[in-house]
Write a protein that holds these residues in place. Structure first.
Motif, PDB file in Angstrom:
ATOM      1  N   VAL A  62       0.841  -1.200   0.000  1.00  0.00           N
ATOM      2  CA  VAL A  62       0.000   0.000   0.000  1.00  0.00           C
ATOM      3  C   VAL A  62       0.880   1.254   0.000  1.00  0.00           C
ATOM      4  N   MET A  63       1.947   1.231   0.792  1.00  0.00           N
ATOM      5  CA  MET A  63       2.867   2.369   0.854  1.00  0.00           C
ATOM      6  C   MET A  63       3.523   2.600  -0.501  1.00  0.00           C
ATOM      7  N   LEU A  64       4.011   1.527  -1.128  1.00  0.00           N
ATOM      8  CA  LEU A  64       4.660   1.679  -2.430  1.00  0.00           C
ATOM      9  C   LEU A  64       3.686   2.214  -3.472  1.00  0.00           C
ATOM     10  N   ARG A  65       2.468   1.708  -3.469  1.00  0.00           N
ATOM     11  CA  ARG A  65       1.463   2.191  -4.422  1.00  0.00           C
ATOM     12  C   ARG A  65       1.155   3.658  -4.155  1.00  0.00           C
ATOM     13  N   GLY A  66       1.115   4.018  -2.886  1.00  0.00           N
ATOM     14  CA  GLY A  66       0.864   5.409  -2.511  1.00  0.00           C
ATOM     15  C   GLY A  66       1.962   6.357  -2.971  1.00  0.00           C
ATOM     16  N   THR A  67       3.156   5.831  -3.173  1.00  0.00           N
ATOM     17  CA  THR A  67       4.249   6.666  -3.680  1.00  0.00           C
ATOM     18  C   THR A  67       4.278   6.692  -5.197  1.00  0.00           C
ATOM     19  N   GLY A  68       3.294   6.013  -5.805  1.00  0.00           N
ATOM     20  CA  GLY A  68       3.203   6.041  -7.257  1.00  0.00           C
ATOM     21  C   GLY A  68       3.896   4.890  -7.956  1.00  0.00           C
ATOM     22  N   MET A  69       4.368   3.907  -7.209  1.00  0.00           N
ATOM     23  CA  MET A  69       5.000   2.761  -7.866  1.00  0.00           C
ATOM     24  C   MET A  69       3.934   2.055  -8.703  1.00  0.00           C
ATOM     25  N   SER A  70       4.304   1.725  -9.918  1.00  0.00           N
ATOM     26  CA  SER A  70       3.353   1.058 -10.813  1.00  0.00           C
ATOM     27  C   SER A  70       3.143  -0.387 -10.381  1.00  0.00           C
ATOM     28  N   VAL A  71       2.041  -0.950 -10.826  1.00  0.00           N
ATOM     29  CA  VAL A  71       1.759  -2.355 -10.541  1.00  0.00           C
ATOM     30  C   VAL A  71       2.868  -3.226 -11.119  1.00  0.00           C
ATOM     31  N   GLN A  72       3.339  -2.891 -12.314  1.00  0.00           N
ATOM     32  CA  GLN A  72       4.432  -3.666 -12.919  1.00  0.00           C
ATOM     33  C   GLN A  72       5.688  -3.621 -12.055  1.00  0.00           C
ATOM     34  N   GLU A  73       6.034  -2.450 -11.546  1.00  0.00           N
ATOM     35  CA  GLU A  73       7.216  -2.332 -10.682  1.00  0.00           C
ATOM     36  C   GLU A  73       7.020  -3.116  -9.388  1.00  0.00           C
ATOM     37  N   MET A  74       5.807  -3.084  -8.846  1.00  0.00           N
ATOM     38  CA  MET A  74       5.542  -3.858  -7.632  1.00  0.00           C
ATOM     39  C   MET A  74       5.654  -5.353  -7.912  1.00  0.00           C
ATOM     40  N   ARG A  75       5.198  -5.784  -9.089  1.00  0.00           N
ATOM     41  CA  ARG A  75       5.345  -7.193  -9.487  1.00  0.00           C
ATOM     42  C   ARG A  75       6.829  -7.568  -9.534  1.00  0.00           C
ATOM     43  N   GLU A  76       7.629  -6.689 -10.140  1.00  0.00           N
ATOM     44  CA  GLU A  76       9.067  -6.956 -10.259  1.00  0.00           C
ATOM     45  C   GLU A  76       9.731  -7.039  -8.890  1.00  0.00           C
ATOM     46  N   TYR A  77       9.372  -6.144  -7.995  1.00  0.00           N
ATOM     47  CA  TYR A  77       9.937  -6.156  -6.648  1.00  0.00           C
ATOM     48  C   TYR A  77       9.563  -7.459  -5.931  1.00  0.00           C
ATOM     49  N   ALA A  78       8.268  -7.822  -6.006  1.00  0.00           N
ATOM     50  CA  ALA A  78       7.807  -9.053  -5.361  1.00  0.00           C
ATOM     51  C   ALA A  78       8.485 -10.279  -5.977  1.00  0.00           C
ATOM     52  N   ALA A  79       8.625 -10.282  -7.298  1.00  0.00           N
ATOM     53  CA  ALA A  79       9.281 -11.408  -7.975  1.00  0.00           C
ATOM     54  C   ALA A  79      10.741 -11.515  -7.546  1.00  0.00           C
ATOM     55  N   ALA A  80      11.406 -10.378  -7.424  1.00  0.00           N
ATOM     56  CA  ALA A  80      12.807 -10.384  -6.974  1.00  0.00           C
ATOM     57  C   ALA A  80      12.897 -10.953  -5.560  1.00  0.00           C
ATOM     58  N   TYR A  81      11.972 -10.551  -4.718  1.00  0.00           N
ATOM     59  CA  TYR A  81      11.958 -11.057  -3.347  1.00  0.00           C
ATOM     60  C   TYR A  81      11.767 -12.572  -3.340  1.00  0.00           C
ATOM     61  N   ARG A  82      10.757 -13.039  -4.083  1.00  0.00           N
ATOM     62  CA  ARG A  82      10.476 -14.485  -4.138  1.00  0.00           C
ATOM     63  C   ARG A  82      11.631 -15.267  -4.749  1.00  0.00           C
ATOM     64  N   ALA A  83      12.333 -14.659  -5.703  1.00  0.00           N
ATOM     65  CA  ALA A  83      13.446 -15.337  -6.366  1.00  0.00           C
ATOM     66  C   ALA A  83      14.707 -15.348  -5.503  1.00  0.00           C
TER      67      ALA A  83
END
Length: 137
Positions: A62-83
């Motif tokens: 929610v914080m990242l989205r509130g700063t304007g991070m795109s859904v695609q960027e959030m996907r990439e961050y989450a994927a990096a974390y999972r990887a």
């Protein structure tokens, strides 16, 4: 994610999680469907149960989205974390976003200054117009 953290003593339902985070149930489901937030454990009744770790991840999202991070960027961050991306790799993603947020903030400040000048000009025009419209005694 470390911040912000929402603490619960026992896992909560999706509707309670949404209320705690100030978002909708649909938003939580969307983040899970998009792979941005991990699917939480389910209780014996089959309902999602959100513990402190799941809520903390969602709060960070929610914080990242509130700063304007795109859904695609959030996907990439989450994927990096999972990887298993290391801290330096995840830090680089966040620093890149931080730079973009600062640039947008500077742009908004410039627009805000222009808006304030425009407001001031209109106020001065209104005062000047109302002064000249007053009858001379």
């Amino acid at each position: 994610m470390l911040l912000p953290e929402v603490h619960v003593d026992e896992p909560v339902t999706i509707s309670v999680a949404a209320d705690l985070l100030g978002i909708t149930v649909d938003t939580i489901r969307y983040y899970e469907k998009e792979g941005i937030a991990p699917a939480p454990d389910r209780g014996p009744d089959g309902w999602r149960r959100y513990d402190t770790a799941a809520l903390s991840w969602l709060a960070g999202t929610v914080m990242l989205r509130g700063t304007g991070m795109s859904v695609q960027e959030m996907r990439e961050y989450a994927a990096a974390y999972r990887a298993g991306a290391d801290h330096a790799e995840r830090l680089a993603l966040l620093e890149q976003h931080h730079s973009a947020v600062l640039a947008r903030q500077a742009e908004v400040q410039r627009h805000l200054a222009a808006l304030e000048r425009k407001i001031k000009a209109y106020r001065q025009t209104i005062v000047a117009t109302s002064d000249s419209a007053r009858p001379v005694a």
